[in-house]
Design a protein around this motif. Structure first.
Motif, PDB file in Angstrom:
ATOM      1  N   LEU A 262       0.837  -1.202   0.000  1.00 54.03           N
ATOM      2  CA  LEU A 262       0.000   0.000   0.000  1.00 54.03           C
ATOM      3  C   LEU A 262       0.875   1.255   0.000  1.00 54.03           C
ATOM      4  O   LEU A 262       0.599   2.230  -0.712  1.00 54.03           O
ATOM      5  N   ALA A 263       1.950   1.216   0.779  1.00 47.27           N
ATOM      6  CA  ALA A 263       2.835   2.375   0.877  1.00 47.27           C
ATOM      7  C   ALA A 263       3.626   2.635  -0.395  1.00 47.27           C
ATOM      8  O   ALA A 263       4.214   3.709  -0.550  1.00 47.27           O
ATOM      9  N   SER A 264       3.619   1.659  -1.312  1.00 47.68           N
ATOM     10  CA  SER A 264       4.345   1.840  -2.577  1.00 47.68           C
ATOM     11  C   SER A 264       3.480   2.447  -3.675  1.00 47.68           C
ATOM     12  O   SER A 264       3.961   2.715  -4.778  1.00 47.68           O
ATOM     13  N   PHE A 265       2.176   2.673  -3.387  1.00 50.45           N
ATOM     14  CA  PHE A 265       1.273   3.220  -4.393  1.00 50.45           C
ATOM     15  C   PHE A 265       1.650   4.675  -4.713  1.00 50.45           C
ATOM     16  O   PHE A 265       2.265   5.360  -3.882  1.00 50.45           O
ATOM     17  N   PRO A 266       1.252   5.150  -5.906  1.00 56.99           N
ATOM     18  CA  PRO A 266       1.489   6.558  -6.255  1.00 56.99           C
ATOM     19  C   PRO A 266       0.944   7.481  -5.170  1.00 56.99           C
ATOM     20  O   PRO A 266      -0.116   7.226  -4.597  1.00 56.99           O
ATOM     21  N   TYR A 267       1.681   8.530  -4.891  1.00 59.43           N
ATOM     22  CA  TYR A 267       1.403   9.521  -3.848  1.00 59.43           C
ATOM     23  C   TYR A 267       1.816   9.017  -2.467  1.00 59.43           C
ATOM     24  O   TYR A 267       2.548   9.709  -1.752  1.00 59.43           O
ATOM     25  N   PHE A 268       1.388   7.795  -2.066  1.00 57.17           N
ATOM     26  CA  PHE A 268       1.785   7.268  -0.770  1.00 57.17           C
ATOM     27  C   PHE A 268       3.293   7.013  -0.713  1.00 57.17           C
ATOM     28  O   PHE A 268       3.894   7.038   0.360  1.00 57.17           O
TER      29      PHE A 268
END
Length: 697
Positions: A155-161
């Motif tokens: 989840l933390a690798s998603f765009p923006y995050f």
């Protein structure tokens, strides 16, 4: 000149005022310091000592629970709740707008259940962000919960995050959660957890409760230490993790037993049911299931552990009563003849027998489940001393705690009897299964002893204890009694229980005979008590037995409440189908062979044979792949446009699926595939109508 003098005086006045105020303030500080360090020094020293000497506990890591082959049944898992902190200093509205479409696409793809679209996430995040800017708006938005460490990293690798928590606001809360990788499988026996007043988690039921002191471990101790600029906690005694417990549960057997019990509950419309499977030689509980009808959903879920709760057992107690009679010499063997009849009045009360005959052998009394016969046998020995029967069972270890590892385990309840006619009546009722409370596990243990040549092995659910840095502790096989009865008595009882299934007049002969696995056991029916006494409409149906008969490896007890089918047709069939599936998987010491000898002149090699019917569509492909030379081929049943479905040629599971989806009730007889249905395909019907199926191999 006068003006300058006035300004100078004002300046000096203000200067004096501020200097005076500062001196006063400094004096207050000095005075306060004096009070603290001199006047109240002892009190402040006491407070400091309390902080520095305070001892806090460190919670230990709870042990895991394993199946018999090492597969994890219950463990601690660190889970994460993902949140967005909209007050993070690095969040910029234009950056959020730029990456929002890509982020929402990723969130939609990440959603396991596919319940939320990218458009949903876009609306949700924008609304939450705007609300956070309001005066009373919420600062945090809960994004997802119950994430594993790997899932949160993704989840933390998603765009923006991926820009970090300061620029995106993505943060997480961690919690330790007790999880069961196999879900509901044996869930009630594994048990549940609850938090105590100090915040520690302890077992509330099942194994988690019964073995809580071992699983919990030992708390550690932390103390406060004074550093240069703060006081910190540091471990003084580290916490000792709990023991990992390897149970006797076999995942494959558990799966078989649970599925068979679940299917029968649905078919027989039971209110609840319990089943236990035990290894004869060792007493290891290989599978245990407790299902209860959920009134809200109409489905069956893991419920109360009825396996260890006492109920009036009905006729499954008769072999135990017969064991006492054999050991006391009242009955000399299976061929011992008794005068019985259909009615017997004893101590002013009449006992009626639906399975009557003028005379019956001891074997026939068990096979036909004769209340009169069993009552006469026990009364002939203990009529003048009614409590002697209970005392005899006590000598045999019938009331001793098992300490099986199952939480909530109870012992049988047999009231002490005097020497009145009422006590004599109670004695006869005890002999055939009333006025007593016997847990199913207790009944099973006695049948297991019969299968085990009289050795009364202790049922247990724990196989091994282990903890890093310590040698494993293997739980040994122990016995309630080395011999609860003689091998000769056990042999006689096995013969009697065999007749229940294989004699033409046995109460289970219509349902449980199968040439693959020879089953022996006893049916039991008990009327249920209510405010007005016993109800004739609600019954508990039981079957307890063992298999294979010639060399028993497993014993099994099944009890169903409120079934619409007889004991043999419901509880007995659960045991039979469990035994057959175990046989099919080679669990009974047999080898699963799918090839037979063929006459040399036709084919000198061994050729596999089809053991099931094949529908014509695709049948040739299957036969060619497997090299099948002989098989029965059916056409796929054509379905009418309306009315009752056509299930002829289908397996029982397929037929049940089709008919029950239409709201029809189903009964069946035989095994294999459906060859006949009582209501013709296409016929009009009402929900709740009964359809009877005939099955044949």
């Amino acid at each position: 000149m006068k003006k300058n003098t006035t300004n100078k005086r004002n300046f000096i006045s203000r200067y004096r005022f501020f200097v005076g105020a500062m001196l006063l303030f400094a004096s207050c500080i000095v005075f306060k310091m004096f009070k603290t360090t001199v006047v109240y020094a002892s009190e402040w020293n006491d407070k400091a000592n309390k902080v520095l000497t305070r001892v806090d506990s460190i919670a230990p890591v709870r042990g895991k629970i394993y199946a018999d082959n090492g597969m994890v049944l219950a463990t601690n898992m660190q889970l994460y709740t993902a949140r967005i902190d909209w007050k993070a200093t690095g969040i910029k509205p234009d950056t959020l707008q730029k990456y929002l479409p890509a982020l929402c696409d990723s969130l939609a793809a990440f959603d396991k259940d596919k319940t939320h679209t990218a458009e949903y996430w876009q609306t949700e995040l924008l609304t939450s962000y705007k609300n956070s800017k309001e005066k009373d708006g919420k600062r945090f938005y809960r994004l997802m919960r119950g994430l594993t460490g790997h899932e949160f990293s993704r989840l933390a690798s998603f765009p923006y995050f991926n820009k970090g928590s300061n620029k995106s606001g993505l943060i997480s809360d961690r919690e330790i959660k007790r999880t069961k990788p196999f879900g509901a499988m044996a869930s009630r026996s594994i048990g549940g957890m609850k938090q105590d007043s100090t915040g520690n988690w302890h077992g509330s039921s099942g194994l988690e409760y019964a073995l809580d002191s071992l699983l919990f471990g030992k708390k550690g101790v932390s103390k406060k230490v004074q550093l240069t600029n703060k006081i910190v906690s540091t471990p003084d005694e580290p916490a000792i993790p709990g023991y990992n417990i390897t149970t006797t549960i076999n995942v494959d057997m558990q799966d078989i037993l649970e599925n068979e019990l679940y299917d029968m509950c649905k078919l027989a419309c039971a209110k609840w049911a319990t089943a236990i499977l035990m290894e004869v030689a060792t007493g290891e509980i290989k599978a245990i299931s407790n299902l209860t009808l959920d009134d809200k959903t109409g489905d069956y879920v893991e419920g109360t552990n009825n396996a260890v709760i006492g109920y009036e057992p009905g006729s499954v107690i008769k072999p135990i009563s017969m064991m006492v009679a054999l050991e006391d010499g009242v009955v000399t063997g299976p061929d011992h003849v008794w005068t019985t009849g259909a009615v017997w009045t004893y101590a002013g009360k009449t006992i009626k027998d639906p399975h009557s005959a003028p005379t019956l052998t001891a074997e026939q009394i068990i096979a036909r489940s004769s209340n009169v016969g069993m009552s006469k046998i026990i009364a002939s020995k203990y009529g003048n001393n009614p409590d002697g029967f209970r005392q005899r069972l006590e000598q045999m270890g019938f009331f001793e705690p098992f300490n099986s590892g199952i939480g909530g385990e109870r012992v049988p309840v047999f009231n002490k009897l005097g020497n009145t006619n009422a006590d004599r009546v109670a004695l006869t009722r005890m002999a055939f299964g009333y006025t007593t409370l016997v847990p199913p596990l207790r009944t099973l243990a006695m049948y297991n002893a019969i299968a085990n040549d009289g050795k009364f092995v202790r049922p247990h659910l724990v196989k091994k204890l282990s903890r890093e840095g310590e040698p494993d502790s293997i739980v040994p096989i122990t016995y309630i009694r080395e011999q609860v009865c003689s091998p000769k008595s056990a042999q006689s009882l096995r013969q009697m229980l065999h007749a229940v299934v294989w004699d033409d007049h046995g109460t289970a002969h219509r349902y449980l005979q199968d040439d693959k696995v020879e089953i022996a056991g006893k049916t039991g029916t008990a009327f249920v008590t209510g405010p007005g006494g016993y109800s004739s409409s609600v019954k508990r149906y039981a079957f307890c037995g063992f298999f294979p008969y010639s060399a028993p490896k497993y014993s099994c007890m099944v009890l169903m409440m409120g079934s619409t089918m007889s004991a043999a047709a419901s509880s007995g069939v659960v045991l039979k189908n469990t035994a057959l599936k175990m046989y099919a998987r080679g669990m009974l010491g047999n080898e699963s062979k799918y090839e037979i000898e063929v006459d040399a002149k036709d084919n000198p090699k061994k050729a596999p044979q089809a053991s099931a019917l094949l529908y014509s569509d695709g049948a040739n492909v299957v036969k060619n792949k497997l090299g099948i030379t002989k098989s029965k081929t059916l056409r796929e049943p054509s379905q009418p446009k309306s009315g009752v479905p056509n299930v002829v040629g289908k397996s029982l599971r397929e037929a049940l699926d089709l008919l029950e989806k239409k709201g029809l009730n189903v009964q069946f007889a035989g095994t294999g595939y459906v060859v006949r249905q009582s209501v013709a395909a296409g016929s009009a019907y009402k929900r709740g109508d009964l359809v009877t199926l005939a099955l044949k191999q």
